[in-house]
Design a protein around this motif. Structure first.
Motif, PDB file in Angstrom:
ATOM      1  N   GLU A 169     -23.999 -21.960 -21.119  1.00 44.55           N
ATOM      2  CA  GLU A 169     -24.834 -21.008 -20.350  1.00 44.55           C
ATOM      3  C   GLU A 169     -24.482 -21.061 -18.867  1.00 44.55           C
ATOM      4  O   GLU A 169     -24.394 -20.033 -18.194  1.00 44.55           O
ATOM      5  CB  GLU A 169     -26.321 -21.305 -20.573  1.00 44.55           C
ATOM      6  N   LEU A 170     -24.255 -22.278 -18.368  1.00 44.53           N
ATOM      7  CA  LEU A 170     -23.865 -22.434 -16.960  1.00 44.53           C
ATOM      8  C   LEU A 170     -22.526 -21.739 -16.710  1.00 44.53           C
ATOM      9  O   LEU A 170     -22.323 -21.075 -15.692  1.00 44.53           O
ATOM     10  CB  LEU A 170     -23.759 -23.930 -16.634  1.00 44.53           C
ATOM     11  N   HIS A 171     -21.627 -21.894 -17.672  1.00 45.73           N
ATOM     12  CA  HIS A 171     -20.298 -21.282 -17.575  1.00 45.73           C
ATOM     13  C   HIS A 171     -20.417 -19.755 -17.531  1.00 45.73           C
ATOM     14  O   HIS A 171     -19.709 -19.084 -16.790  1.00 45.73           O
ATOM     15  CB  HIS A 171     -19.472 -21.735 -18.784  1.00 45.73           C
ATOM     16  N   ARG A 172     -21.377 -19.229 -18.319  1.00 47.72           N
ATOM     17  CA  ARG A 172     -21.606 -17.783 -18.354  1.00 47.72           C
ATOM     18  C   ARG A 172     -22.238 -17.307 -17.033  1.00 47.72           C
ATOM     19  O   ARG A 172     -21.824 -16.312 -16.453  1.00 47.72           O
ATOM     20  CB  ARG A 172     -22.527 -17.458 -19.540  1.00 47.72           C
ATOM     21  N   ASP A 173     -23.232 -18.084 -16.536  1.00 49.68           N
ATOM     22  CA  ASP A 173     -23.986 -17.648 -15.366  1.00 49.68           C
ATOM     23  C   ASP A 173     -23.255 -17.929 -14.057  1.00 49.68           C
ATOM     24  O   ASP A 173     -23.420 -17.198 -13.087  1.00 49.68           O
ATOM     25  CB  ASP A 173     -25.360 -18.346 -15.332  1.00 49.68           C
ATOM     26  N   GLU A 174     -22.517 -19.057 -14.009  1.00 52.13           N
ATOM     27  CA  GLU A 174     -21.816 -19.419 -12.770  1.00 52.13           C
ATOM     28  C   GLU A 174     -20.382 -19.794 -13.099  1.00 52.13           C
ATOM     29  O   GLU A 174     -19.983 -20.960 -13.006  1.00 52.13           O
ATOM     30  CB  GLU A 174     -22.532 -20.591 -12.095  1.00 52.13           C
ATOM     31  N   LEU A 228     -15.006 -28.091 -14.432  1.00 53.33           N
ATOM     32  CA  LEU A 228     -14.305 -28.467 -15.674  1.00 53.33           C
ATOM     33  C   LEU A 228     -12.840 -28.805 -15.391  1.00 53.33           C
ATOM     34  O   LEU A 228     -12.299 -29.783 -15.909  1.00 53.33           O
ATOM     35  CB  LEU A 228     -14.400 -27.331 -16.704  1.00 53.33           C
ATOM     36  N   GLU A 229     -12.255 -27.998 -14.505  1.00 54.17           N
ATOM     37  CA  GLU A 229     -10.854 -28.259 -14.137  1.00 54.17           C
ATOM     38  C   GLU A 229     -10.738 -29.611 -13.426  1.00 54.17           C
ATOM     39  O   GLU A 229      -9.820 -30.391 -13.689  1.00 54.17           O
ATOM     40  CB  GLU A 229     -10.409 -27.150 -13.183  1.00 54.17           C
ATOM     41  N   GLY A 230     -11.702 -29.884 -12.548  1.00 57.29           N
ATOM     42  CA  GLY A 230     -11.709 -31.167 -11.821  1.00 57.29           C
ATOM     43  C   GLY A 230     -11.817 -32.331 -12.785  1.00 57.29           C
ATOM     44  O   GLY A 230     -11.164 -33.373 -12.621  1.00 57.29           O
ATOM     45  N   ILE A 231     -12.621 -32.169 -13.843  1.00 52.13           N
ATOM     46  CA  ILE A 231     -12.751 -33.236 -14.848  1.00 52.13           C
ATOM     47  C   ILE A 231     -11.399 -33.435 -15.555  1.00 52.13           C
ATOM     48  O   ILE A 231     -10.964 -34.565 -15.787  1.00 52.13           O
ATOM     49  CB  ILE A 231     -13.875 -32.908 -15.856  1.00 52.13           C
ATOM     50  N   GLY A 232     -10.724 -32.307 -15.847  1.00 51.43           N
ATOM     51  CA  GLY A 232      -9.395 -32.401 -16.479  1.00 51.43           C
ATOM     52  C   GLY A 232      -8.438 -33.235 -15.625  1.00 51.43           C
ATOM     53  O   GLY A 232      -7.691 -34.067 -16.140  1.00 51.43           O
ATOM     54  N   VAL A 233      -8.490 -33.032 -14.303  1.00 53.12           N
ATOM     55  CA  VAL A 233      -7.614 -33.794 -13.397  1.00 53.12           C
ATOM     56  C   VAL A 233      -7.991 -35.279 -13.430  1.00 53.12           C
ATOM     57  O   VAL A 233      -7.125 -36.164 -13.476  1.00 53.12           O
ATOM     58  CB  VAL A 233      -7.711 -33.226 -11.954  1.00 53.12           C
ATOM     59  N   LEU A 234      -9.304 -35.561 -13.454  1.00 50.50           N
ATOM     60  CA  LEU A 234      -9.749 -36.969 -13.500  1.00 50.50           C
ATOM     61  C   LEU A 234      -9.255 -37.658 -14.776  1.00 50.50           C
ATOM     62  O   LEU A 234      -8.930 -38.846 -14.761  1.00 50.50           O
ATOM     63  CB  LEU A 234     -11.281 -37.046 -13.441  1.00 50.50           C
ATOM     64  N   GLN A 245     -18.711 -38.924 -13.665  1.00 56.71           N
ATOM     65  CA  GLN A 245     -20.175 -38.896 -13.802  1.00 56.71           C
ATOM     66  C   GLN A 245     -20.793 -37.914 -12.804  1.00 56.71           C
ATOM     67  O   GLN A 245     -21.701 -37.152 -13.145  1.00 56.71           O
ATOM     68  CB  GLN A 245     -20.741 -40.315 -13.610  1.00 56.71           C
ATOM     69  N   GLU A 246     -20.258 -37.901 -11.566  1.00 54.08           N
ATOM     70  CA  GLU A 246     -20.792 -36.956 -10.562  1.00 54.08           C
ATOM     71  C   GLU A 246     -20.602 -35.509 -11.033  1.00 54.08           C
ATOM     72  O   GLU A 246     -21.502 -34.680 -10.898  1.00 54.08           O
ATOM     73  CB  GLU A 246     -20.065 -37.148  -9.216  1.00 54.08           C
ATOM     74  N   GLU A 247     -19.437 -35.231 -11.609  1.00 56.19           N
ATOM     75  CA  GLU A 247     -19.168 -33.855 -12.076  1.00 56.19           C
ATOM     76  C   GLU A 247     -20.070 -33.507 -13.264  1.00 56.19           C
ATOM     77  O   GLU A 247     -20.546 -32.373 -13.382  1.00 56.19           O
ATOM     78  CB  GLU A 247     -17.694 -33.698 -12.503  1.00 56.19           C
ATOM     79  N   LEU A 248     -20.309 -34.486 -14.143  1.00 57.71           N
ATOM     80  CA  LEU A 248     -21.184 -34.229 -15.297  1.00 57.71           C
ATOM     81  C   LEU A 248     -22.608 -33.948 -14.832  1.00 57.71           C
ATOM     82  O   LEU A 248     -23.314 -33.107 -15.411  1.00 57.71           O
ATOM     83  CB  LEU A 248     -21.150 -35.427 -16.264  1.00 57.71           C
ATOM     84  N   ALA A 249     -23.023 -34.628 -13.748  1.00 62.84           N
ATOM     85  CA  ALA A 249     -24.360 -34.374 -13.203  1.00 62.84           C
ATOM     86  C   ALA A 249     -24.437 -32.942 -12.685  1.00 62.84           C
ATOM     87  O   ALA A 249     -25.453 -32.257 -12.866  1.00 62.84           O
ATOM     88  CB  ALA A 249     -24.667 -35.385 -12.104  1.00 62.84           C
ATOM     89  N   VAL A 250     -23.352 -32.449 -12.068  1.00 66.76           N
ATOM     90  CA  VAL A 250     -23.334 -31.064 -11.582  1.00 66.76           C
ATOM     91  C   VAL A 250     -23.475 -30.083 -12.762  1.00 66.76           C
ATOM     92  O   VAL A 250     -24.107 -29.045 -12.652  1.00 66.76           O
ATOM     93  CB  VAL A 250     -22.030 -30.773 -10.790  1.00 66.76           C
ATOM     94  N   LEU A 251     -22.903 -30.469 -13.925  1.00 61.88           N
ATOM     95  CA  LEU A 251     -23.023 -29.603 -15.112  1.00 61.88           C
ATOM     96  C   LEU A 251     -24.421 -29.674 -15.732  1.00 61.88           C
ATOM     97  O   LEU A 251     -24.716 -28.951 -16.684  1.00 61.88           O
ATOM     98  CB  LEU A 251     -21.987 -30.009 -16.170  1.00 61.88           C
TER      99      LEU A 251
END
Ligand code: MEV
Length: 323
Positions: free
Chosen positions: A201-206, A214-220, A244-250
């Protein structure tokens, strides 16, 4: 009586992004789910950690069309039969499912169950289903539990091991020294399906922001996998905490996860993050020098935990065949 296993798992880096085709770093746990089949009149008995014992009568018919019914466990059973092309009326068996993993804890219990049950059904009928057929049957069951699984839990449940998984290529093993991990349980059950849906839903809305995360997680994940190959646990821990910081943003972290990550880092962990779907479930912390210090910090706040070792040196030897 034969019994069949599926492995549990931890995701070190990359959950959720893996659903969108990015890589993830994952490892099998020695703990898993075991299913044994005996001649009987069609009962399923479920027992295990964190769950009251459940007995269910197995239906003798497949639903006319394959849709998840009210009962996910029965629907998953039917999905396995449908995928293996089995008429339920020929099965005169009881299946005892014993989980060594707390259910809904992000440690891959549903995929381990799907693989072990598919193997047990094939074994009970002497079908000798091939590995791709077991994979397809377990995927059908996982789709009942999870909606849109990337396949990472199931790949690890079926084959064990340690490596980088992508939807497009499957699991590519990583040769690395063993890595000790603390696994802590938030005590809050989660539904992976709901969390995957929340990210969708987040991906759809933003879309712009979500794609960037998601791309940043791929790099990590790429950075973490190279760190593993170099034996650089400081860099791996750093990648875990940034993940973990990126997952919190999701929006898939929660209060307990945040608390446990803070406690772990305060107790000297090189990195800490949720593992699996999030929203509860489990946390992993990398504390190679003193894992007991992390466990003590968690224990004093009321969180249970265990220590496990992942890496090719710790790879479970046998795939989940007959025991
Ligand atoms: C669940 O263990 C991992 C998720 O990425 C879902 C999936 O990959 O199917 C959240």
């Amino acid at each position: 009586m034969s019994s069949f296993r599926g492995f549990g798992k931890v995701i070190l880096l990359g959950e959720h992004a893996v659903v969108y085709g990015y890589p993830a770093l994952a490892a099998a746990l020695e703990r898993g789910v075991e299913v044994s089949a005996t001649r009987g009149d069609g009962m399923l008995l479920l027992s295990g950690l964190g769950a009251p014992e459940v007995r269910k009568r197995l239906p003798a018919l497949l639903p006319p069309e394959f849709r998840a019914g009210e009962d996910a466990l029965i629907s998953a059973y039917q999905a396995i039969l449908g995928s293996l092309g089995i008429d339920p009326r020929v099965l005169r068996h009881d299946f005892a499912v014993r989980s060594e993993l707390p259910l809904g804890s992000g440690l891959g219990s549903s995929a381990a169950l799907a693989v072990a049950l598919a193997r047990a059904i094939s074994g009970a009928l002497g079908l000798g289903a091939s590995e791709p057929a077991i994979a397809a049957a377990a995927h059908a069951a996982e789709s009942v539990f999870h909606g849109n699984p990337s396949g990472i839990d199931q790949a690890i449940a079926q084959h064990g091991g340690f490596g980088v998984y992508r939807r497009a290529t499957g699991l590519v093993p990583l040769l690395a020294d063993s890595i000790p991990l603390c696994v802590g349980l938030t005590g809050r059950c989660h539904e992976t399906r709901t969390l995957v849906q929340r990210v969708a839903e987040l991906h759809r809305d933003e879309p712009v922001m979500t794609s960037r995360v998601l791309e940043g997680i791929g790099v990590l994940v790429q950075e973490g996998a190279s760190a593993v190959l170099r034996g650089d646990l400081v860099a791996l821990g750093h990648a875990m905490s940034r993940n973990q910081e990126e997952l919190a943003v999701l929006g898939v972290s929660c209060r307990e996860i945040d608390t446990m990550c803070t406690l772990a880092r305060g107790a000297g962990a090189l990195g800490a993050k949720l593992t699996g779907g999030g929203g509860g479930g489990s946390v992993i912390a990398l504390a190679p020098d003193d894992p007991e210090k992390v466990r003590a910090a968690w224990r004093s706040a009321g969180f249970e935990s265990f220590v496990t070792t992942v890496g090719s040196g710790a790879e479970p030897l046998a795939a989940a065949g007959a025991a």
